[in-house]
Motif scaffolding. Structure first.
Motif, PDB file in Angstrom:
ATOM      1  N   ALA A  64     -50.274 -76.215 -20.960  1.00 12.03           N
ATOM      2  CA  ALA A  64     -50.580 -77.044 -19.789  1.00 12.03           C
ATOM      3  C   ALA A  64     -50.663 -76.196 -18.523  1.00 12.03           C
ATOM      4  O   ALA A  64     -51.474 -76.478 -17.637  1.00 12.03           O
ATOM      5  CB  ALA A  64     -49.512 -78.133 -19.632  1.00 12.03           C
ATOM      6  N   GLU A  65     -49.860 -75.139 -18.432  1.00  7.87           N
ATOM      7  CA  GLU A  65     -49.894 -74.237 -17.278  1.00  7.87           C
ATOM      8  C   GLU A  65     -51.160 -73.385 -17.264  1.00  7.87           C
ATOM      9  O   GLU A  65     -51.515 -72.805 -16.233  1.00  7.87           O
ATOM     10  CB  GLU A  65     -48.689 -73.278 -17.301  1.00  7.87           C
ATOM     11  N   GLY A  66     -51.768 -73.262 -18.429  1.00  8.23           N
ATOM     12  CA  GLY A  66     -52.919 -72.381 -18.537  1.00  8.23           C
ATOM     13  C   GLY A  66     -52.533 -70.964 -18.904  1.00  8.23           C
ATOM     14  O   GLY A  66     -53.366 -70.055 -18.889  1.00  8.23           O
ATOM     15  N   THR A  67     -51.258 -70.765 -19.236  1.00  5.64           N
ATOM     16  CA  THR A  67     -50.771 -69.439 -19.617  1.00  5.64           C
ATOM     17  C   THR A  67     -51.146 -69.108 -21.053  1.00  5.64           C
ATOM     18  O   THR A  67     -51.491 -67.969 -21.368  1.00  5.64           O
ATOM     19  CB  THR A  67     -49.233 -69.382 -19.469  1.00  5.64           C
ATOM     20  N   PHE A  68     -51.058 -70.106 -21.932  1.00  4.71           N
ATOM     21  CA  PHE A  68     -51.350 -69.907 -23.350  1.00  4.71           C
ATOM     22  C   PHE A  68     -52.671 -70.576 -23.730  1.00  4.71           C
ATOM     23  O   PHE A  68     -53.070 -71.585 -23.141  1.00  4.71           O
ATOM     24  CB  PHE A  68     -50.233 -70.488 -24.220  1.00  4.71           C
ATOM     25  N   ARG A  69     -53.305 -70.006 -24.745  1.00  2.00           N
ATOM     26  CA  ARG A  69     -54.475 -70.636 -25.329  1.00  2.00           C
ATOM     27  C   ARG A  69     -54.047 -71.928 -26.024  1.00  2.00           C
ATOM     28  O   ARG A  69     -52.873 -72.065 -26.418  1.00  2.00           O
ATOM     29  CB  ARG A  69     -55.113 -69.709 -26.363  1.00  2.00           C
ATOM     30  N   PRO A  70     -54.940 -72.892 -26.209  1.00  2.00           N
ATOM     31  CA  PRO A  70     -54.591 -74.094 -26.963  1.00  2.00           C
ATOM     32  C   PRO A  70     -54.228 -73.709 -28.402  1.00  2.00           C
ATOM     33  O   PRO A  70     -55.064 -73.205 -29.149  1.00  2.00           O
ATOM     34  CB  PRO A  70     -55.870 -74.934 -26.915  1.00  2.00           C
ATOM     35  N   LEU A  95     -34.453 -70.508 -20.345  1.00  2.00           N
ATOM     36  CA  LEU A  95     -35.709 -71.210 -20.152  1.00  2.00           C
ATOM     37  C   LEU A  95     -35.689 -72.074 -18.889  1.00  2.00           C
ATOM     38  O   LEU A  95     -36.672 -72.151 -18.152  1.00  2.00           O
ATOM     39  CB  LEU A  95     -36.010 -72.084 -21.373  1.00  2.00           C
ATOM     40  N   ALA A  96     -34.547 -72.715 -18.631  1.00  2.00           N
ATOM     41  CA  ALA A  96     -34.444 -73.615 -17.476  1.00  2.00           C
ATOM     42  C   ALA A  96     -34.476 -72.858 -16.153  1.00  2.00           C
ATOM     43  O   ALA A  96     -34.982 -73.363 -15.148  1.00  2.00           O
ATOM     44  CB  ALA A  96     -33.159 -74.434 -17.581  1.00  2.00           C
ATOM     45  N   GLU A  97     -33.941 -71.635 -16.139  1.00  2.00           N
ATOM     46  CA  GLU A  97     -33.851 -70.872 -14.896  1.00  2.00           C
ATOM     47  C   GLU A  97     -35.157 -70.187 -14.517  1.00  2.00           C
ATOM     48  O   GLU A  97     -35.330 -69.750 -13.377  1.00  2.00           O
ATOM     49  CB  GLU A  97     -32.747 -69.808 -15.030  1.00  2.00           C
ATOM     50  N   ALA A  98     -36.079 -70.060 -15.462  1.00  2.00           N
ATOM     51  CA  ALA A  98     -37.300 -69.285 -15.222  1.00  2.00           C
ATOM     52  C   ALA A  98     -38.340 -70.097 -14.463  1.00  2.00           C
ATOM     53  O   ALA A  98     -38.450 -71.309 -14.643  1.00  2.00           O
ATOM     54  CB  ALA A  98     -37.882 -68.816 -16.557  1.00  2.00           C
ATOM     55  N   PRO A  99     -39.146 -69.443 -13.629  1.00  2.00           N
ATOM     56  CA  PRO A  99     -40.166 -70.156 -12.854  1.00  2.00           C
ATOM     57  C   PRO A  99     -41.381 -70.558 -13.687  1.00  2.00           C
ATOM     58  O   PRO A  99     -42.147 -71.423 -13.289  1.00  2.00           O
ATOM     59  CB  PRO A  99     -40.567 -69.137 -11.783  1.00  2.00           C
ATOM     60  N   ASN A 100     -41.571 -69.903 -14.844  1.00  2.00           N
ATOM     61  CA  ASN A 100     -42.703 -70.245 -15.707  1.00  2.00           C
ATOM     62  C   ASN A 100     -42.331 -69.961 -17.151  1.00  2.00           C
ATOM     63  O   ASN A 100     -41.276 -69.391 -17.447  1.00  2.00           O
ATOM     64  CB  ASN A 100     -43.961 -69.476 -15.298  1.00  2.00           C
ATOM     65  N   VAL A 101     -43.225 -70.348 -18.055  1.00  2.00           N
ATOM     66  CA  VAL A 101     -42.935 -70.250 -19.487  1.00  2.00           C
ATOM     67  C   VAL A 101     -42.788 -68.800 -19.948  1.00  2.00           C
ATOM     68  O   VAL A 101     -41.870 -68.469 -20.700  1.00  2.00           O
ATOM     69  CB  VAL A 101     -44.036 -70.964 -20.291  1.00  2.00           C
ATOM     70  N   VAL A 102     -43.668 -67.934 -19.512  1.00  2.00           N
ATOM     71  CA  VAL A 102     -43.611 -66.534 -19.954  1.00  2.00           C
ATOM     72  C   VAL A 102     -42.293 -65.902 -19.529  1.00  2.00           C
ATOM     73  O   VAL A 102     -41.609 -65.250 -20.330  1.00  2.00           O
ATOM     74  CB  VAL A 102     -44.812 -65.732 -19.399  1.00  2.00           C
ATOM     75  N   ASP A 103     -41.921 -66.079 -18.257  1.00  2.00           N
ATOM     76  CA  ASP A 103     -40.651 -65.527 -17.786  1.00  2.00           C
ATOM     77  C   ASP A 103     -39.486 -66.139 -18.554  1.00  2.00           C
ATOM     78  O   ASP A 103     -38.474 -65.468 -18.825  1.00  2.00           O
ATOM     79  CB  ASP A 103     -40.472 -65.781 -16.286  1.00  2.00           C
ATOM     80  N   GLY A 104     -39.609 -67.419 -18.902  1.00  2.00           N
ATOM     81  CA  GLY A 104     -38.547 -68.080 -19.653  1.00  2.00           C
ATOM     82  C   GLY A 104     -38.366 -67.477 -21.035  1.00  2.00           C
ATOM     83  O   GLY A 104     -37.242 -67.211 -21.469  1.00  2.00           O
ATOM     84  N   GLY A 147     -50.076 -62.475 -28.034  1.00  2.00           N
ATOM     85  CA  GLY A 147     -50.945 -63.012 -29.068  1.00  2.00           C
ATOM     86  C   GLY A 147     -51.503 -64.384 -28.754  1.00  2.00           C
ATOM     87  O   GLY A 147     -52.645 -64.698 -29.118  1.00  2.00           O
ATOM     88  N   ILE A 148     -50.677 -65.255 -28.087  1.00  2.00           N
ATOM     89  CA  ILE A 148     -51.182 -66.608 -27.784  1.00  2.00           C
ATOM     90  C   ILE A 148     -51.557 -66.754 -26.314  1.00  2.00           C
ATOM     91  O   ILE A 148     -51.910 -67.842 -25.879  1.00  2.00           O
ATOM     92  CB  ILE A 148     -50.147 -67.679 -28.171  1.00  2.00           C
ATOM     93  N   GLY A 149     -51.490 -65.636 -25.591  1.00  2.00           N
ATOM     94  CA  GLY A 149     -51.847 -65.694 -24.168  1.00  2.00           C
ATOM     95  C   GLY A 149     -53.320 -65.984 -23.957  1.00  2.00           C
ATOM     96  O   GLY A 149     -54.163 -65.650 -24.803  1.00  2.00           O
ATOM     97  N   LYS A 150     -53.605 -66.573 -22.814  1.00  2.00           N
ATOM     98  CA  LYS A 150     -55.008 -66.892 -22.506  1.00  2.00           C
ATOM     99  C   LYS A 150     -55.752 -65.626 -22.161  1.00  2.00           C
ATOM    100  O   LYS A 150     -55.294 -64.835 -21.327  1.00  2.00           O
ATOM    101  CB  LYS A 150     -55.051 -67.877 -21.332  1.00  2.00           C
ATOM    102  N   ARG A 151     -56.875 -65.421 -22.791  1.00  2.00           N
ATOM    103  CA  ARG A 151     -57.633 -64.190 -22.591  1.00  2.00           C
ATOM    104  C   ARG A 151     -58.827 -64.418 -21.690  1.00  2.00           C
ATOM    105  O   ARG A 151     -59.361 -65.495 -21.631  1.00  2.00           O
ATOM    106  CB  ARG A 151     -58.108 -63.657 -23.962  1.00  2.00           C
TER     107      ARG A 151
END
Length: 208
Positions: free
Chosen positions: A154-160, A86-95, A204-208
């Motif tokens: 917060a990144e806007g990657t996932f839906r609330p 998780l720490a090495e990834a540039p974003n949450v999805v990649d992590g 499933g929780i990604g922003k659509r």
């Protein structure tokens, strides 16, 4: 053990002591997995490891101490590996995808510990101290994943979404894969199953 110019030197006596400790742990893990915790005694561990009871008690206060050490070493390895991904990834999805990709190494590192996974849980049901030591890492995992989900929102990657509920789903996914791996080790490539499941979770929780 002494340090000279930043280099740590281990004495022959200390090296032998660490080798003995490691042999006790390895033999205990084999016996716990083969015949169960209750049926395994200190005498049997000592015989398998070719050590005296004095040597055993020099390293461990009891059979339970060996058991808990095996559990915590494995869980610590898993935690370090997951947080590293998780720490090495540039974003949450990649992590999260990187974390899932490391499950092959986690299963390899677990080795015989997978066969005593059920023993850990069986003893946790009977012994409050074992239960506490078993449950603590899973609570940390939930907190870790909840923070990751919050970051994704917060990144806007996932839906609330409720980060705690989503984190619980991820932990449940991981435990479920481990349980299937214990009961049916050749039923699937469990590291691939984990990666596909995490991918579906992200979708499933990604922003659509």
């Amino acid at each position: 053990m002494k340090e000279v110019n930043g280099v740590v030197f281990v004495s022959g006596m200390q090296a032998r002591s660490e080798e003995t400790r490691g042999r006790i742990l390895q033999c205990a893990m084999t016996l716990f997995g083969r015949q169960g915790y209750d049926a395994t005694g200190v005498a049997g561990i000592c015989e398998a490891a070719a050590v005296s009871k004095g040597a055993f008690y020099h390293h461990f206060a009891s059979k339970q101490a060996v058991f808990l050490n095996l559990l915590e070493e494995w869980l610590q390895t898993v935690e370090v590996d997951l947080t590293g991904a998780l720490a090495e990834a540039p974003n949450v999805v990649d992590g999260l995808l990187g974390m899932a990709a490391r499950t092959r190494g986690i299963f390899t590192a677990a080795d015989g510990r997978l066969s005593i996974f059920l023993e850990f849980w069986a003893q946790a049901r009977k012994d409050p101290e074992v239960w506490r030591r078993v449950i603590e890492p899973f609570r940390r995992y939930r907190e870790l994943f909840a923070a990751v989900i919050q970051r994704g929102v917060a990144e806007g990657t996932f839906r609330p979404v409720d980060p705690v509920a989503a984190a619980q789903a991820l932990v449940s996914l991981a435990v479920g894969v481990i349980m299937q791996g214990v009961f049916d080790p050749r039923g699937a490539e469990w590291d691939r199953v984990t990666q596909e499941a995490v991918g579906l979770f992200i979708e499933g929780i990604g922003k659509r």
